[in-house]
Design an enzyme around this catalytic site. Sequence first.
Site, PDB file in Angstrom:
ATOM      1  N   HIS A 174      50.782  33.662  44.979  1.00  0.00           N
ATOM      2  CA  HIS A 174      50.569  32.391  44.252  1.00  0.00           C
ATOM      3  C   HIS A 174      49.122  32.270  43.760  1.00  0.00           C
ATOM      4  CE1 HIS A 174      54.393  30.947  46.140  1.00  0.00           C
ATOM      5  NE2 HIS A 174      53.944  31.696  47.130  1.00  0.00           N
ATOM      6  N   SER A 217      29.274  37.704  22.655  1.00  0.00           N
ATOM      7  CA  SER A 217      29.628  36.550  21.848  1.00  0.00           C
ATOM      8  C   SER A 217      28.640  36.439  20.692  1.00  0.00           C
ATOM      9  CB  SER A 217      29.551  35.291  22.716  1.00  0.00           C
ATOM     10  OG  SER A 217      29.362  34.151  21.907  1.00  0.00           O
TER      11      SER A 217
END
Length: 470
Positions: free
Chosen positions: A167, A288
């Site tokens: 999970h 970036s």
Amino acid sequence: MTKRRGSPSRRGRKAWAGRFDEPTAAIVEAFTSSLAVDRHLYPQDVTGSLAHVRALVRARLLTAAEGRRLTRGLERVRRELDAGRFRFRASDEDIHMAIERRLTELVGPVGGKLHTGRSRNDQVALDLRLWLRAECTRLADGVRTLERALVATAEAHRTLLLPGYTHLQRAQPILLAHHLLAHREMLARDRGRFLDCRARADELPLGAGALAGSGFAIDRARLARDLGFARASANSLDAVGDRDAALEFLAACAITAVHLSRLGEELVLWATEEFGFVELPDAFATGSSMMPQKKNPDVAELVRGKSGRVIGALVALLTTMKGLPLAYNRDLQEDKVVLFDAARTLGDSLAVLAAMLPGLRFRADRMAVAADGLLLATDLADALVERGMPFRQAHEVVGSLVRLCLRTGIGLRDLDAPTLASHSPLLTPAMVRGLTPARSLARRRVTGGTAPAEVSRQLRRAQRELKVDR
Ligand code: ARG
């Protein structure tokens, strides 16, 4: 031959124009053409035609001299295509027509004998199977290369710990090598799927004709051997109307792509500051244009993203096939668009991941810290079981200790004797102090478990299977 009213002057006359009064509309020619896609099938198409010529000579439908003339012509066409010197025409329609048209220009009227007893329906089915056979091998090799890279990475980091997750919540400590070998198991199955697909695709469709079988006495078993096929297809309608081999191939591609996507997703997560388990090699990351601090995992993201295209290819062809009556329908022409794209996309993804893995820098310290602490709760419950407590009760006892730890910030190992005794008379400080990730791993010696000895065994098995030198 008299030139008919409306017959195309600039655009070439179609091979099937006999029963038509009017030429094809330009918009239809453009809409129905598959040349832009199936031109990549030219090597298979020439190979198939050369074998067909040999079959026609054996059946005495061509003289030996005609056979030689067609063979030389086809080889010349292949050289032109290899060299990029082949001049396609808009009227060529598809690669099969283009090659036959050029052959006839080169060898004259005998070129018109090539298509004896053959239809483009069995021709394209043959080309596709030749292509699929080779691509299954190529992609199985690509998968193997990535398996080797995973195994090498596991071998290089045999002792590193990692929190195992369920999970996406920290669950139990495991070895990084164990985790990497889990991915390699998935890939080993993927490789098997490509090999299975190849074995089932290994059938000769040529001789099926348009649908009912060639009207000429072609020895299909012999032709199958000639082209290296295991057998000739058993039913002519099935041979031209079926694309199961393509569907199986795309299913194998899609499942593999999903596996790569999951690996990509983990690399994306692990490279975050939040996880901080791995540093990507500069050569496999991007920056970036605005934020100077960024180092982005674009390769892993694109591997994840491209899986969508590969899944889409499978769904597209399944949807195309659904509801098609037997046998050949022009819808089938859409198969190659998705097949070629899926095969290339998957091949590229496999290669880039295999190239990136050796450059990953794992942050052992961060991984070890994350693999400790409350992840050892199961081991404490197991220790109580060894002292006779039923597991469900042990789970309850340790659960309430965990709640206490979370409330107070005290670690499991630092719980004192009175606290432990108040939860169970079986609990002692020595028991909790003995909780370590190393002991947790060592307990898991079952086949397929994360104990170092067991992981080494898994690793050796993988290395043997992949013939990796250690
Ligand atoms: N370009 C076609 C395809 O890829 C070849 C077969 C065409 N057959 C036909 N009868 N129109 O499926």
